[in-house]
Scaffold this motif. Structure first.
Motif, PDB file in Angstrom:
ATOM      1  N   LYS A 167       0.872  -1.106   0.161  1.00 63.00           N
ATOM      2  CA  LYS A 167      -0.096  -0.020   0.076  1.00 63.00           C
ATOM      3  C   LYS A 167       0.944   1.190   0.013  1.00 63.00           C
ATOM      4  CE  LYS A 167      -3.977   0.372   2.109  1.00 63.00           C
ATOM      5  NZ  LYS A 167      -5.364   0.143   1.979  1.00 63.00           N
ATOM      6  N   GLY A 168       2.128   1.080   0.630  1.00 61.14           N
ATOM      7  CA  GLY A 168       2.990   2.222   0.292  1.00 61.14           C
ATOM      8  C   GLY A 168       4.287   1.803   0.866  1.00 61.14           C
ATOM      9  N   GLY A 169       5.178   2.827   0.719  1.00 62.27           N
ATOM     10  CA  GLY A 169       6.764   2.676   1.097  1.00 62.27           C
ATOM     11  C   GLY A 169       7.696   2.011   0.181  1.00 62.27           C
ATOM     12  N   PRO A 170       8.824   1.695   0.531  1.00 62.86           N
ATOM     13  CA  PRO A 170       9.788   1.071  -0.366  1.00 62.86           C
ATOM     14  C   PRO A 170       9.550  -0.571  -0.646  1.00 62.86           C
ATOM     15  CG  PRO A 170      10.733   1.377   1.809  1.00 62.86           C
ATOM     16  CD  PRO A 170       9.476   2.019   1.677  1.00 62.86           C
ATOM     17  N   ALA A 171       8.725  -1.280   0.011  1.00 65.21           N
ATOM     18  CA  ALA A 171       8.525  -2.621  -0.181  1.00 65.21           C
ATOM     19  C   ALA A 171       8.346  -2.817  -1.681  1.00 65.21           C
ATOM     20  CB  ALA A 171       7.501  -3.124   0.585  1.00 65.21           C
ATOM     21  N   PRO A 172       8.956  -3.561  -2.352  1.00 64.06           N
ATOM     22  CA  PRO A 172       8.992  -4.056  -3.777  1.00 64.06           C
ATOM     23  C   PRO A 172       7.787  -5.104  -4.156  1.00 64.06           C
ATOM     24  CG  PRO A 172      10.840  -5.065  -3.039  1.00 64.06           C
ATOM     25  CD  PRO A 172      10.203  -4.270  -1.934  1.00 64.06           C
ATOM     26  N   ARG A 173       7.447  -5.934  -3.055  1.00 65.11           N
ATOM     27  CA  ARG A 173       6.588  -7.078  -3.364  1.00 65.11           C
ATOM     28  C   ARG A 173       5.620  -7.079  -2.085  1.00 65.11           C
ATOM     29  NH1 ARG A 173      11.376  -8.346  -4.012  1.00 65.11           N
ATOM     30  NH2 ARG A 173      11.638  -9.633  -2.155  1.00 65.11           N
ATOM     31  N   PRO A 174       4.522  -7.885  -2.368  1.00 64.88           N
ATOM     32  CA  PRO A 174       3.483  -7.979  -1.154  1.00 64.88           C
ATOM     33  C   PRO A 174       4.177  -9.064  -0.112  1.00 64.88           C
ATOM     34  CG  PRO A 174       2.783  -9.052  -3.376  1.00 64.88           C
ATOM     35  CD  PRO A 174       3.987  -8.438  -3.672  1.00 64.88           C
ATOM     36  N   LEU A 175       3.541  -9.173   0.939  1.00 61.84           N
ATOM     37  CA  LEU A 175       3.857 -10.103   1.928  1.00 61.84           C
ATOM     38  C   LEU A 175       3.341 -11.523   1.438  1.00 61.84           C
ATOM     39  CD1 LEU A 175       2.870  -8.258   5.244  1.00 61.84           C
ATOM     40  CD2 LEU A 175       5.275  -8.623   4.309  1.00 61.84           C
ATOM     41  N   PRO A 176       4.290 -12.429   1.477  1.00 63.27           N
ATOM     42  CA  PRO A 176       3.691 -13.742   1.134  1.00 63.27           C
ATOM     43  C   PRO A 176       2.888 -14.325   2.118  1.00 63.27           C
ATOM     44  CG  PRO A 176       6.321 -13.662   1.133  1.00 63.27           C
ATOM     45  CD  PRO A 176       5.773 -12.421   1.870  1.00 63.27           C
ATOM     46  N   PRO A 177       1.641 -14.854   1.688  1.00 62.83           N
ATOM     47  CA  PRO A 177       0.623 -15.588   2.520  1.00 62.83           C
ATOM     48  C   PRO A 177       1.331 -16.636   3.242  1.00 62.83           C
ATOM     49  CG  PRO A 177       0.227 -16.172   0.173  1.00 62.83           C
ATOM     50  CD  PRO A 177       1.479 -15.228   0.176  1.00 62.83           C
ATOM     51  N   THR A 178       0.576 -17.027   4.514  1.00 60.11           N
ATOM     52  CA  THR A 178       0.749 -18.257   5.400  1.00 60.11           C
ATOM     53  C   THR A 178      -0.557 -18.746   5.436  1.00 60.11           C
ATOM     54  OG1 THR A 178       2.566 -17.270   6.156  1.00 60.11           O
ATOM     55  CG2 THR A 178       1.779 -18.991   7.578  1.00 60.11           C
ATOM     56  N   ALA A 179      -0.460 -20.084   5.179  1.00 65.96           N
ATOM     57  CA  ALA A 179      -1.883 -20.762   5.433  1.00 65.96           C
ATOM     58  C   ALA A 179      -2.419 -21.006   6.851  1.00 65.96           C
ATOM     59  CB  ALA A 179      -2.021 -22.160   4.760  1.00 65.96           C
ATOM     60  N   VAL A 180      -3.381 -20.658   7.423  1.00 61.99           N
ATOM     61  CA  VAL A 180      -3.980 -20.534   8.659  1.00 61.99           C
ATOM     62  C   VAL A 180      -5.499 -20.830   8.515  1.00 61.99           C
ATOM     63  CG1 VAL A 180      -2.329 -18.989   9.742  1.00 61.99           C
ATOM     64  CG2 VAL A 180      -4.503 -18.176   8.872  1.00 61.99           C
ATOM     65  N   GLN A 189      -9.017 -21.241  11.327  1.00 58.39           N
ATOM     66  CA  GLN A 189      -9.638 -21.055  12.585  1.00 58.39           C
ATOM     67  C   GLN A 189     -10.087 -22.667  13.258  1.00 58.39           C
ATOM     68  OE1 GLN A 189     -12.818 -18.219  13.247  1.00 58.39           O
ATOM     69  NE2 GLN A 189     -13.345 -19.098  15.142  1.00 58.39           N
ATOM     70  N   GLU A 190      -9.640 -23.050  14.289  1.00 55.68           N
ATOM     71  CA  GLU A 190      -9.819 -24.256  14.942  1.00 55.68           C
ATOM     72  C   GLU A 190     -10.530 -23.715  16.377  1.00 55.68           C
ATOM     73  OE1 GLU A 190      -7.514 -27.852  16.173  1.00 55.68           O
ATOM     74  OE2 GLU A 190      -7.463 -27.599  14.180  1.00 55.68           O
ATOM     75  N   GLY A 191     -11.735 -23.818  16.586  1.00 53.04           N
ATOM     76  CA  GLY A 191     -12.468 -23.522  17.852  1.00 53.04           C
ATOM     77  C   GLY A 191     -12.371 -22.107  18.057  1.00 53.04           C
ATOM     78  N   ASP A 192     -11.453 -21.907  19.251  1.00 50.05           N
ATOM     79  CA  ASP A 192     -11.169 -20.398  19.632  1.00 50.05           C
ATOM     80  C   ASP A 192      -9.784 -20.149  19.123  1.00 50.05           C
ATOM     81  OD1 ASP A 192     -10.035 -21.917  21.555  1.00 50.05           O
ATOM     82  OD2 ASP A 192     -10.755 -20.774  23.024  1.00 50.05           O
ATOM     83  N   SER A 193      -8.967 -21.081  18.377  1.00 49.91           N
ATOM     84  CA  SER A 193      -7.648 -20.669  18.057  1.00 49.91           C
ATOM     85  C   SER A 193      -7.404 -20.617  16.687  1.00 49.91           C
ATOM     86  CB  SER A 193      -6.875 -21.799  18.757  1.00 49.91           C
ATOM     87  OG  SER A 193      -6.881 -21.918  19.849  1.00 49.91           O
ATOM     88  N   ILE A 194      -6.304 -19.717  16.409  1.00 51.37           N
ATOM     89  CA  ILE A 194      -5.931 -19.701  14.948  1.00 51.37           C
ATOM     90  C   ILE A 194      -4.650 -20.455  14.708  1.00 51.37           C
ATOM     91  CG2 ILE A 194      -5.010 -18.289  12.980  1.00 51.37           C
ATOM     92  CD1 ILE A 194      -8.103 -17.653  13.942  1.00 51.37           C
ATOM     93  N   VAL A 195      -4.701 -21.631  13.734  1.00 52.06           N
ATOM     94  CA  VAL A 195      -3.484 -22.497  13.583  1.00 52.06           C
ATOM     95  C   VAL A 195      -2.894 -22.660  12.330  1.00 52.06           C
ATOM     96  CG1 VAL A 195      -4.940 -24.115  15.287  1.00 52.06           C
ATOM     97  CG2 VAL A 195      -5.187 -24.424  13.181  1.00 52.06           C
ATOM     98  N   LEU A 196      -1.829 -22.912  12.323  1.00 45.75           N
ATOM     99  CA  LEU A 196      -1.017 -23.272  10.796  1.00 45.75           C
ATOM    100  C   LEU A 196      -1.887 -24.222  10.141  1.00 45.75           C
ATOM    101  CD1 LEU A 196       2.722 -22.885  11.608  1.00 45.75           C
ATOM    102  CD2 LEU A 196       1.248 -21.368  10.313  1.00 45.75           C
ATOM    103  N   ALA A 197      -2.331 -24.065   8.949  1.00 47.79           N
ATOM    104  CA  ALA A 197      -3.213 -24.870   7.915  1.00 47.79           C
ATOM    105  C   ALA A 197      -2.177 -26.132   7.400  1.00 47.79           C
ATOM    106  CB  ALA A 197      -3.790 -24.476   7.003  1.00 47.79           C
TER     107      ALA A 197
END
Length: 156
Positions: free
Chosen positions: A133-146, A148-156
């Protein structure tokens, strides 16, 4: 001047600055850590979660690593957990991305108003898709698969 004597050699300022800068870069890169060692606090990742979740320590019954409690991720905001930044762009929708800025590898620092901010050089990323959205970053942040499992966020 005789043949065995030399004139004193002058060194350009640019040569000195380059040499000192190279030494400083080597020190900085060494200080950043590697092999799972986070930058800054000197602690290794032990597999435990920062979110103090219940259940299986550091994981779930099906092997996903627990990253955070759902309640810890505010709508329109997020949380940096180790090398992942978790966001909730809209209520009930959780996204995650690498917490490493694509500009110079600094760890992103905060998420507010659906914007992920890197404190090093003010790069800004969209919390819903990781795009720049702005600044010097040349590329988007790479996604990480997660997920929701119950009341937690877990790595998928």
């Amino acid at each position: 001047m005789s043949g065995s004597q030399r004139e004193p050699r002058t060194v350009c300022r640019r040569t000195v600055v380059t040499a000192v800068g190279g030494a400083g870069l080597a020190v900085a890169l060494t200080a950043c850590g590697s092999d799972g060692e986070p930058s800054g606090n000197g602690k290794k990742d032990t597999g435990s979660t920062e979110a103090g979740t219940g259940g299986t320590p550091g994981g779930t019954a099906d092997g996903g690593k627990v990253l955070a409690k759902v309640a810890d991720i505010p709508e329109g905001g997020g949380k940096v957990v180790g090398d992942v930044v978790i966001t909730q762009p809209v209520k009930g929708e959780f996204k995650a991305f690498s917490a490493k800025c694509t500009h110079q590898g600094c760890a992103v620092g905060s998420v507010a108003d659906n914007v992920i901010v890197c404190p090093c050089h003010d790069s800004r990323f969209d919390a819903s898709d990781g795009s720049v959205k702005g600044g010097p970053a040349p590329r988007p942040l790479p996604p990480t698969a997660v997920r929701q499992e119950g009341d937690s966020i877990v790595l998928a």
